[in-house]
Design a protein around this motif. Sequence first.
Motif, PDB file in Angstrom:
ATOM      1  N   THR A  47       0.837  -1.204   0.000  1.00 45.24           N
ATOM      2  CA  THR A  47       0.000   0.000   0.000  1.00 45.24           C
ATOM      3  C   THR A  47       0.871   1.252   0.000  1.00 45.24           C
ATOM      4  OG1 THR A  47      -1.672  -1.175   1.274  1.00 45.24           O
ATOM      5  CG2 THR A  47      -1.826   1.214   1.247  1.00 45.24           C
ATOM      6  N   VAL A  60       1.114   4.981   1.031  1.00 47.24           N
ATOM      7  CA  VAL A  60       0.446   5.915   1.944  1.00 47.24           C
ATOM      8  C   VAL A  60       0.780   7.335   1.491  1.00 47.24           C
ATOM      9  CG1 VAL A  60       0.160   6.664   4.326  1.00 47.24           C
ATOM     10  CG2 VAL A  60       0.654   4.254   3.829  1.00 47.24           C
ATOM     11  N   ARG A 102     -12.083  10.077  -1.960  1.00 45.02           N
ATOM     12  CA  ARG A 102     -13.115   9.098  -1.571  1.00 45.02           C
ATOM     13  C   ARG A 102     -13.973   8.736  -2.783  1.00 45.02           C
ATOM     14  NH1 ARG A 102     -13.282  12.640   3.057  1.00 45.02           N
ATOM     15  NH2 ARG A 102     -12.389  11.584   4.873  1.00 45.02           N
ATOM     16  N   SER A 147      -1.770   4.464  -8.082  1.00 44.61           N
ATOM     17  CA  SER A 147      -2.304   3.125  -7.785  1.00 44.61           C
ATOM     18  C   SER A 147      -2.172   2.175  -8.961  1.00 44.61           C
ATOM     19  CB  SER A 147      -3.770   3.209  -7.366  1.00 44.61           C
ATOM     20  OG  SER A 147      -4.567   3.652  -8.452  1.00 44.61           O
ATOM     21  N   LYS A 204      -5.260  -2.446  -0.209  1.00 45.75           N
ATOM     22  CA  LYS A 204      -5.502  -1.391  -1.199  1.00 45.75           C
ATOM     23  C   LYS A 204      -4.173  -0.878  -1.765  1.00 45.75           C
ATOM     24  CE  LYS A 204     -10.020  -0.946  -0.184  1.00 45.75           C
ATOM     25  NZ  LYS A 204     -10.165  -1.815   0.971  1.00 45.75           N
ATOM     26  N   VAL A 227      -3.741   4.557  -0.053  1.00 45.62           N
ATOM     27  CA  VAL A 227      -4.575   5.165   0.984  1.00 45.62           C
ATOM     28  C   VAL A 227      -4.081   6.590   1.214  1.00 45.62           C
ATOM     29  CG1 VAL A 227      -5.117   2.982   2.148  1.00 45.62           C
ATOM     30  CG2 VAL A 227      -3.174   4.348   2.942  1.00 45.62           C
ATOM     31  N   VAL A 244     -10.663   5.697  -2.995  1.00 45.48           N
ATOM     32  CA  VAL A 244      -9.460   5.615  -2.162  1.00 45.48           C
ATOM     33  C   VAL A 244      -9.846   5.820  -0.692  1.00 45.48           C
ATOM     34  CG1 VAL A 244      -7.209   6.652  -1.665  1.00 45.48           C
ATOM     35  CG2 VAL A 244      -8.018   6.496  -4.037  1.00 45.48           C
ATOM     36  N   PRO A 245      -9.445   4.911   0.200  1.00 47.05           N
ATOM     37  CA  PRO A 245      -9.729   5.117   1.619  1.00 47.05           C
ATOM     38  C   PRO A 245      -8.978   6.346   2.149  1.00 47.05           C
ATOM     39  CG  PRO A 245      -9.044   2.846   1.182  1.00 47.05           C
ATOM     40  CD  PRO A 245      -8.748   3.644  -0.048  1.00 47.05           C
ATOM     41  N   VAL A 246      -9.667   7.176   2.931  1.00 46.29           N
ATOM     42  CA  VAL A 246      -9.075   8.404   3.471  1.00 46.29           C
ATOM     43  C   VAL A 246      -9.221   8.411   4.997  1.00 46.29           C
ATOM     44  CG1 VAL A 246      -9.171  10.931   3.535  1.00 46.29           C
ATOM     45  CG2 VAL A 246      -9.614   9.724   1.377  1.00 46.29           C
ATOM     46  N   TRP A 247      -8.099   8.598   5.679  1.00 43.05           N
ATOM     47  CA  TRP A 247      -8.098   8.773   7.131  1.00 43.05           C
ATOM     48  C   TRP A 247      -7.984  10.266   7.416  1.00 43.05           C
ATOM     49  CZ3 TRP A 247      -4.357  10.776  10.528  1.00 43.05           C
ATOM     50  CH2 TRP A 247      -4.579  10.537  11.897  1.00 43.05           C
ATOM     51  N   ILE A 254      -4.353   2.176   8.333  1.00 47.10           N
ATOM     52  CA  ILE A 254      -3.454   1.700   7.271  1.00 47.10           C
ATOM     53  C   ILE A 254      -3.440   0.163   7.245  1.00 47.10           C
ATOM     54  CG2 ILE A 254      -1.042   1.616   6.513  1.00 47.10           C
ATOM     55  CD1 ILE A 254      -0.811   4.533   7.623  1.00 47.10           C
ATOM     56  N   ASN A 265      -6.488  -1.361   5.670  1.00 50.89           N
ATOM     57  CA  ASN A 265      -6.567  -1.164   4.222  1.00 50.89           C
ATOM     58  C   ASN A 265      -5.314  -1.652   3.497  1.00 50.89           C
ATOM     59  OD1 ASN A 265      -9.192   0.408   3.641  1.00 50.89           O
ATOM     60  ND2 ASN A 265      -8.330   1.452   5.426  1.00 50.89           N
TER      61      ASN A 265
END
Length: 198
Positions: free
Chosen positions: A2, A4, A23, A192, A104, A107, A27-30, A98, A101
């Motif tokens: 992944t 980051v 999003r 990605s 993925k 992220v 894409v996962p977003v923290w 992280i 995910n």
Amino acid sequence: MTLVLGLTGSIGMGKSTTAGFFRDAGVPVWDADAAVHALYRKGGPAVAPLAALHPAAVVDGAIDRAALRDWIAADKTALKQIEAVVHPLVGQSRADFIADNADKPLVVVDVPLLFETGGERGVEEVLVVSAPPEVQRERVLARPGMTEAHFQTILSKQMPDAEKRARADHVIETLTLDQTRSAVFELVAKLSGETPDA
């Protein structure tokens, strides 16, 4: 593996909007701010340790941000004490995100003060969102309750935009929504190796 990507930018530069486009692209977003809110709400992991340090900080079982600000204003050691509790919990939240995910390709971690806190050491690449100073000022002063003085105070605590841009791996200008969205989707495809969902 992944990748980051750290997302950052000064106030009014369009960071939240840009995070939303990531999003949209799947894409996962923290979100660092959301993580802190979760720590402070009723039953959150930061409530008990902060209550032990400063009982007045807790109202109705949750951390009261106004009470924290009052404590910081009255006690020079307060901020360090708060950070000693909150920073490890925020770091754990990000690490869990992280790990959750890990399947993925990409992220995003959305951290307003990424460079100011040394957070770039925890990401592979950094994206800075930016806009001309007059656009930034207009956006910020349009916010409810915002004053010129408060805006200047916030700016004084943030690394200058030019320095952030110089240190970034990627820069997106957020002048229009369409242009920002296109730039995000292009970057997602590039980082990605996949075509975004939209």
